[in-house]
Design a protein around this motif. Structure first.
Motif, PDB file in Angstrom:
ATOM      1  N   LYS A  42    -102.859 -33.570   2.177  1.00 49.45           N
ATOM      2  CA  LYS A  42    -102.175 -32.281   2.051  1.00 49.45           C
ATOM      3  C   LYS A  42    -101.251 -32.291   0.837  1.00 49.45           C
ATOM      4  O   LYS A  42    -101.230 -31.347   0.054  1.00 49.45           O
ATOM      5  N   TYR A  43    -100.481 -33.382   0.668  1.00 51.58           N
ATOM      6  CA  TYR A  43     -99.611 -33.489  -0.503  1.00 51.58           C
ATOM      7  C   TYR A  43    -100.427 -33.474  -1.792  1.00 51.58           C
ATOM      8  O   TYR A  43    -100.041 -32.855  -2.774  1.00 51.58           O
ATOM      9  N   TYR A  44    -101.568 -34.170  -1.775  1.00 52.03           N
ATOM     10  CA  TYR A  44    -102.428 -34.194  -2.961  1.00 52.03           C
ATOM     11  C   TYR A  44    -102.947 -32.791  -3.267  1.00 52.03           C
ATOM     12  O   TYR A  44    -102.922 -32.346  -4.410  1.00 52.03           O
ATOM     13  N   GLN A  45    -103.401 -32.095  -2.230  1.00 52.80           N
ATOM     14  CA  GLN A  45    -103.911 -30.737  -2.414  1.00 52.80           C
ATOM     15  C   GLN A  45    -102.822 -29.830  -2.977  1.00 52.80           C
ATOM     16  O   GLN A  45    -103.072 -29.036  -3.886  1.00 52.80           O
ATOM     17  N   GLU A  51     -97.801 -32.321 -11.552  1.00 56.87           N
ATOM     18  CA  GLU A  51     -97.560 -33.426 -12.468  1.00 56.87           C
ATOM     19  C   GLU A  51     -98.600 -34.538 -12.286  1.00 56.87           C
ATOM     20  O   GLU A  51     -98.895 -34.965 -11.178  1.00 56.87           O
ATOM     21  N   ALA A  52     -99.147 -35.011 -13.388  1.00 56.79           N
ATOM     22  CA  ALA A  52    -100.207 -36.015 -13.359  1.00 56.79           C
ATOM     23  C   ALA A  52     -99.743 -37.320 -12.706  1.00 56.79           C
ATOM     24  O   ALA A  52    -100.509 -37.954 -11.982  1.00 56.79           O
ATOM     25  N   VAL A  53     -98.499 -37.724 -12.937  1.00 56.65           N
ATOM     26  CA  VAL A  53     -97.987 -38.967 -12.357  1.00 56.65           C
ATOM     27  C   VAL A  53     -97.969 -38.864 -10.834  1.00 56.65           C
ATOM     28  O   VAL A  53     -98.368 -39.799 -10.129  1.00 56.65           O
ATOM     29  N   GLN A  54     -97.526 -37.740 -10.323  1.00 57.53           N
ATOM     30  CA  GLN A  54     -97.496 -37.507  -8.877  1.00 57.53           C
ATOM     31  C   GLN A  54     -98.909 -37.551  -8.301  1.00 57.53           C
ATOM     32  O   GLN A  54     -99.153 -38.153  -7.264  1.00 57.53           O
ATOM     33  N   ARG A  55     -99.856 -36.906  -8.980  1.00 61.58           N
ATOM     34  CA  ARG A  55    -101.244 -36.886  -8.508  1.00 61.58           C
ATOM     35  C   ARG A  55    -101.831 -38.296  -8.495  1.00 61.58           C
ATOM     36  O   ARG A  55    -102.525 -38.673  -7.559  1.00 61.58           O
ATOM     37  N   LYS A  56    -101.536 -39.093  -9.519  1.00 62.75           N
ATOM     38  CA  LYS A  56    -102.045 -40.471  -9.564  1.00 62.75           C
ATOM     39  C   LYS A  56    -101.479 -41.294  -8.419  1.00 62.75           C
ATOM     40  O   LYS A  56    -102.190 -42.065  -7.782  1.00 62.75           O
ATOM     41  N   TRP A  57    -100.206 -41.128  -8.142  1.00 61.17           N
ATOM     42  CA  TRP A  57     -99.584 -41.858  -7.021  1.00 61.17           C
ATOM     43  C   TRP A  57    -100.232 -41.458  -5.706  1.00 61.17           C
ATOM     44  O   TRP A  57    -100.541 -42.299  -4.858  1.00 61.17           O
ATOM     45  N   LEU A  58    -100.453 -40.151  -5.530  1.00 62.88           N
ATOM     46  CA  LEU A  58    -101.057 -39.665  -4.292  1.00 62.88           C
ATOM     47  C   LEU A  58    -102.496 -40.170  -4.151  1.00 62.88           C
ATOM     48  O   LEU A  58    -102.913 -40.545  -3.058  1.00 62.88           O
ATOM     49  N   LEU A  59    -103.241 -40.193  -5.262  1.00 65.81           N
ATOM     50  CA  LEU A  59    -104.609 -40.725  -5.205  1.00 65.81           C
ATOM     51  C   LEU A  59    -104.593 -42.208  -4.842  1.00 65.81           C
ATOM     52  O   LEU A  59    -105.389 -42.653  -4.010  1.00 65.81           O
ATOM     53  N   ARG A  60    -103.696 -42.971  -5.446  1.00 67.99           N
ATOM     54  CA  ARG A  60    -103.597 -44.397  -5.100  1.00 67.99           C
ATOM     55  C   ARG A  60    -103.243 -44.576  -3.622  1.00 67.99           C
ATOM     56  O   ARG A  60    -103.767 -45.460  -2.943  1.00 67.99           O
TER      57      ARG A  60
END
Length: 126
Positions: A42-45, A51-60
């Motif tokens: 949900k956070y990723y969606q 922000e790209a950094v946030q998305r990368k953290w969420l994907l990891r």
């Protein structure tokens, strides 16, 4: 984006929307075995355009959080399919089966196991 009819969906976005409905319902219960994974999704969606950094953290975080149910597996596979265009690649492959067909088949299997698709779906033609 369209999907072939053997899977019962006319659009891949419809598939994603239905999966999101099930994930939201599971989150609302507060007791789902994959609660943490569904919350990360949900956070990723919500951060898809952020922000790209946030998305990368969420994907990891999504990657490192093990799925314990078919719904959790389906969520992970759906993110991968959306990121890399596997749904479209599997549909548009004119030279026969590709790796994307296997990934899409695994997604459909996990959706069926999560009871989001009928279990007696027909086999893909590729």
């Amino acid at each position: 984006m369209t999907m072939s009819s053997p899977h019962g969906f006319s659009r891949s976005e419809t598939l994603y929307a239905e999966l999101l409905d099930f994930a939201v319902a599971a989150l609302a219960s507060g007791t789902h075995s994959d609660h943490a994974l569904l919350l990360l999704h949900k956070y990723y969606q919500d951060a898809e355009d952020g922000e790209a950094v946030q998305r990368k953290w969420l994907l990891r975080s999504l990657i490192s959080t093990p799925a314990q149910t078919p719904l959790g597996v389906a969520v992970k596979l759906t993110v991968a399919c959306r990121l890399d265009g596997y749904l479209d690649a599997a549909q548009e492959a004119s030279d026969g089966p590709l790796g994307s067909h296997i990934i899409v088949s695994a997604l459909m299997d996990s959706l069926a196991q999560a009871q989001l698709l009928p279990t007696n779906r027909s086999n893909p033609r590729h």
